[in-house]
Design a protein around this motif. Structure first.
Motif, PDB file in Angstrom:
ATOM      1  N   ALA A  37       9.761   2.709  13.920  1.00 43.00           N
ATOM      2  CA  ALA A  37       9.242   1.521  13.238  1.00 43.00           C
ATOM      3  C   ALA A  37       7.735   1.411  13.394  1.00 43.00           C
ATOM      4  O   ALA A  37       7.163   1.845  14.387  1.00 43.00           O
ATOM      5  N   PHE A  38       7.113   0.821  12.399  1.00 39.50           N
ATOM      6  CA  PHE A  38       5.707   0.463  12.479  1.00 39.50           C
ATOM      7  C   PHE A  38       5.638  -0.960  13.002  1.00 39.50           C
ATOM      8  O   PHE A  38       6.451  -1.809  12.625  1.00 39.50           O
ATOM      9  N   LYS A  39       4.688  -1.226  13.864  1.00 48.49           N
ATOM     10  CA  LYS A  39       4.502  -2.565  14.418  1.00 48.49           C
ATOM     11  C   LYS A  39       3.175  -3.099  13.905  1.00 48.49           C
ATOM     12  O   LYS A  39       2.130  -2.482  14.091  1.00 48.49           O
ATOM     13  N   VAL A  40       3.232  -4.231  13.218  1.00 48.71           N
ATOM     14  CA  VAL A  40       2.040  -4.904  12.719  1.00 48.71           C
ATOM     15  C   VAL A  40       1.865  -6.156  13.557  1.00 48.71           C
ATOM     16  O   VAL A  40       2.831  -6.896  13.772  1.00 48.71           O
ATOM     17  N   GLY A  41       0.658  -6.405  14.047  1.00 46.65           N
ATOM     18  CA  GLY A  41       0.497  -7.560  14.910  1.00 46.65           C
ATOM     19  C   GLY A  41      -0.922  -8.044  15.062  1.00 46.65           C
ATOM     20  O   GLY A  41      -1.883  -7.409  14.620  1.00 46.65           O
ATOM     21  N   LYS A  42      -1.014  -9.197  15.707  1.00 39.39           N
ATOM     22  CA  LYS A  42      -2.283  -9.815  16.082  1.00 39.39           C
ATOM     23  C   LYS A  42      -1.996 -10.707  17.276  1.00 39.39           C
ATOM     24  O   LYS A  42      -1.075 -11.525  17.236  1.00 39.39           O
ATOM     25  N   ASN A  43      -2.796 -10.544  18.327  1.00 37.98           N
ATOM     26  CA  ASN A  43      -2.604 -11.294  19.571  1.00 37.98           C
ATOM     27  C   ASN A  43      -1.157 -11.142  20.051  1.00 37.98           C
ATOM     28  O   ASN A  43      -0.688 -10.048  20.264  1.00 37.98           O
ATOM     29  N   ASP A  44      -0.429 -12.243  20.184  1.00 37.97           N
ATOM     30  CA  ASP A  44       0.952 -12.173  20.683  1.00 37.97           C
ATOM     31  C   ASP A  44       1.993 -12.123  19.571  1.00 37.97           C
ATOM     32  O   ASP A  44       3.187 -12.047  19.835  1.00 37.97           O
ATOM     33  N   GLU A  45       1.561 -12.176  18.326  1.00 37.08           N
ATOM     34  CA  GLU A  45       2.480 -12.169  17.194  1.00 37.08           C
ATOM     35  C   GLU A  45       2.628 -10.748  16.653  1.00 37.08           C
ATOM     36  O   GLU A  45       1.635 -10.092  16.359  1.00 37.08           O
ATOM     37  N   THR A  46       3.855 -10.259  16.522  1.00 44.43           N
ATOM     38  CA  THR A  46       4.100  -8.924  15.979  1.00 44.43           C
ATOM     39  C   THR A  46       5.321  -8.942  15.066  1.00 44.43           C
ATOM     40  O   THR A  46       6.159  -9.838  15.149  1.00 44.43           O
ATOM     41  N   ALA A  47       5.384  -7.950  14.203  1.00 48.76           N
ATOM     42  CA  ALA A  47       6.539  -7.762  13.329  1.00 48.76           C
ATOM     43  C   ALA A  47       6.756  -6.268  13.150  1.00 48.76           C
ATOM     44  O   ALA A  47       5.794  -5.501  13.108  1.00 48.76           O
ATOM     45  N   ASP A  48       8.003  -5.855  13.066  1.00 44.53           N
ATOM     46  CA  ASP A  48       8.344  -4.441  12.886  1.00 44.53           C
ATOM     47  C   ASP A  48       8.759  -4.190  11.451  1.00 44.53           C
ATOM     48  O   ASP A  48       9.345  -5.053  10.800  1.00 44.53           O
ATOM     49  N   ILE A  49       8.447  -2.977  10.995  1.00 42.89           N
ATOM     50  CA  ILE A  49       8.835  -2.589   9.632  1.00 42.89           C
ATOM     51  C   ILE A  49       9.203  -1.101   9.642  1.00 42.89           C
ATOM     52  O   ILE A  49       8.565  -0.302  10.299  1.00 42.89           O
ATOM     53  N   TYR A  50      10.249  -0.788   8.907  1.00 46.80           N
ATOM     54  CA  TYR A  50      10.635   0.605   8.696  1.00 46.80           C
ATOM     55  C   TYR A  50      10.286   0.964   7.273  1.00 46.80           C
ATOM     56  O   TYR A  50      10.622   0.247   6.340  1.00 46.80           O
TER      57      TYR A  50
ATOM     58  N   ALA B 226       0.833  -1.206   0.000  1.00 45.73           N
ATOM     59  CA  ALA B 226       0.000   0.000   0.000  1.00 45.73           C
ATOM     60  C   ALA B 226       0.867   1.256   0.000  1.00 45.73           C
ATOM     61  O   ALA B 226       0.589   2.208  -0.743  1.00 45.73           O
ATOM     62  N   VAL B 227       1.913   1.258   0.811  1.00 45.91           N
ATOM     63  CA  VAL B 227       2.798   2.439   0.874  1.00 45.91           C
ATOM     64  C   VAL B 227       3.527   2.620  -0.455  1.00 45.91           C
ATOM     65  O   VAL B 227       3.620   3.743  -0.970  1.00 45.91           O
ATOM     66  N   THR B 228       4.016   1.543  -1.034  1.00 40.90           N
ATOM     67  CA  THR B 228       4.729   1.624  -2.310  1.00 40.90           C
ATOM     68  C   THR B 228       3.815   2.135  -3.414  1.00 40.90           C
ATOM     69  O   THR B 228       4.200   2.999  -4.212  1.00 40.90           O
ATOM     70  N   GLN B 229       2.586   1.617  -3.467  1.00 35.72           N
ATOM     71  CA  GLN B 229       1.651   2.069  -4.494  1.00 35.72           C
ATOM     72  C   GLN B 229       1.224   3.516  -4.270  1.00 35.72           C
ATOM     73  O   GLN B 229       0.989   4.259  -5.226  1.00 35.72           O
ATOM     74  N   ALA B 230       1.106   3.918  -3.020  1.00 33.04           N
ATOM     75  CA  ALA B 230       0.761   5.316  -2.730  1.00 33.04           C
ATOM     76  C   ALA B 230       1.876   6.252  -3.193  1.00 33.04           C
ATOM     77  O   ALA B 230       1.611   7.306  -3.778  1.00 33.04           O
ATOM     78  N   LYS B 231       3.125   5.863  -2.934  1.00 26.22           N
ATOM     79  CA  LYS B 231       4.248   6.691  -3.393  1.00 26.22           C
ATOM     80  C   LYS B 231       4.253   6.801  -4.916  1.00 26.22           C
ATOM     81  O   LYS B 231       4.468   7.884  -5.473  1.00 26.22           O
ATOM     82  N   ALA B 232       4.011   5.674  -5.595  1.00 23.91           N
ATOM     83  CA  ALA B 232       3.991   5.684  -7.058  1.00 23.91           C
ATOM     84  C   ALA B 232       2.857   6.562  -7.579  1.00 23.91           C
ATOM     85  O   ALA B 232       3.042   7.326  -8.536  1.00 23.91           O
ATOM     86  N   SER B 233       1.706   6.503  -6.963  1.00 30.11           N
ATOM     87  CA  SER B 233       0.573   7.350  -7.368  1.00 30.11           C
ATOM     88  C   SER B 233       0.863   8.819  -7.095  1.00 30.11           C
ATOM     89  O   SER B 233       0.479   9.692  -7.877  1.00 30.11           O
ATOM     90  N   ALA B 234       1.536   9.092  -5.993  1.00 27.13           N
ATOM     91  CA  ALA B 234       1.889  10.479  -5.669  1.00 27.13           C
ATOM     92  C   ALA B 234       2.851  11.042  -6.716  1.00 27.13           C
ATOM     93  O   ALA B 234       2.733  12.207  -7.116  1.00 27.13           O
ATOM     94  N   LEU B 235       3.791  10.231  -7.166  1.00 31.48           N
ATOM     95  CA  LEU B 235       4.747  10.697  -8.184  1.00 31.48           C
ATOM     96  C   LEU B 235       4.052  11.023  -9.501  1.00 31.48           C
ATOM     97  O   LEU B 235       4.492  11.911 -10.231  1.00 31.48           O
ATOM     98  N   ARG B 236       2.968  10.333  -9.812  1.00 30.19           N
ATOM     99  CA  ARG B 236       2.216  10.643 -11.032  1.00 30.19           C
ATOM    100  C   ARG B 236       1.560  12.021 -10.932  1.00 30.19           C
ATOM    101  O   ARG B 236       1.328  12.671 -11.939  1.00 30.19           O
ATOM    102  N   ASN B 237       1.211  12.425  -9.705  1.00 30.94           N
ATOM    103  CA  ASN B 237       0.628  13.739  -9.414  1.00 30.94           C
ATOM    104  C   ASN B 237      -0.514  14.086 -10.379  1.00 30.94           C
ATOM    105  O   ASN B 237      -0.571  15.166 -10.934  1.00 30.94           O
ATOM    106  N   SER B 238      -1.421  13.146 -10.543  1.00 36.35           N
ATOM    107  CA  SER B 238      -2.523  13.355 -11.487  1.00 36.35           C
ATOM    108  C   SER B 238      -3.536  14.388 -10.999  1.00 36.35           C
ATOM    109  O   SER B 238      -4.415  14.794 -11.753  1.00 36.35           O
ATOM    110  N   ASN B 239      -3.414  14.832  -9.769  1.00 35.81           N
ATOM    111  CA  ASN B 239      -4.315  15.861  -9.250  1.00 35.81           C
ATOM    112  C   ASN B 239      -3.628  17.232  -9.149  1.00 35.81           C
ATOM    113  O   ASN B 239      -4.167  18.150  -8.546  1.00 35.81           O
ATOM    114  N   ASN B 240      -2.435  17.358  -9.723  1.00 37.91           N
ATOM    115  CA  ASN B 240      -1.705  18.632  -9.831  1.00 37.91           C
ATOM    116  C   ASN B 240      -1.511  19.341  -8.488  1.00 37.91           C
ATOM    117  O   ASN B 240      -1.709  20.541  -8.382  1.00 37.91           O
TER     118      ASN B 240
END
Length: 173
Positions: A158-171, A54-68
């Protein structure tokens, strides 16, 4: 005269059956908790991949700047809709500050929903101690702070994504 001996009984005694059922129950309980952990871990990994996409696609859409949009304004945002548990990529209307609002009937002056990514039930995304709400990118694909939006503007934490006791970090860089 011949004496008949009773024939030996074959089968299981009640004690043997109880021990077998007890051991089977213990193995079943261990297996179910390991399965729950495995399913949670799988859903966290899936949500992590979805968030990156989602973040990668948002960056790509932002670079297109179709809304000027100007460089100082939000061009595209990634927003978490906590009621439907989805990540939305939203093209921000020209000079709009409400970067996550998507009206039910689109008009020329409103934000546009570009893509929706569903997340598994009970998945959470946090940055530090705060629940993730959104992040906005300008027309150069750079994360910007949109005043009053609650959007994240710090990629050092970092962003932390998780559910119950399982988590993962992402930068996100």
């Amino acid at each position: 005269m011949k004496i008949q001996h009773p024939t030996a009984q074959t089968g299981f005694t009640l004690i043997e059956l109880m021990i077998t059922i007890g051991l089977f129950s213990i193995l079943l309980m261990l297996g179910s908790s390991l399965t729950r952990t495995w399913v949670d871990r799988s859903q966290v990994n899936s949500a992590l991949t979805t968030f990156k996409t989602a973040v990668t696609q948002a960056k790509a859409s932002a670079l297109r700047n179709s809304n000027n949009q100007l460089m100082s304004n939000s061009s595209v945002s990634v927003c978490l809709d906590s009621t439907t548990n989805t990540l939305n990529i939203i093209r921000t209307a020209f000079n709009s500050t409400d970067v996550c609002d998507v009206p039910s009937s689109p008009s020329a002056s409103s934000n546009t929903l570009l893509r929706t990514f569903p997340l598994s039930k009970d998945i959470f995304i946090k940055q530090g101690t705060y629940n993730f709400q959104c992040m906005s990118f300008n027309s150069a694909g750079v994360l910007i702070l949109v005043s009053g939006s609650g959007c994240s503007s710090d990629l050092a934490t970092a962003f932390k994504v998780g559910k119950n006791d399982e988590t993962a970090d992402i930068y996100i860089l």
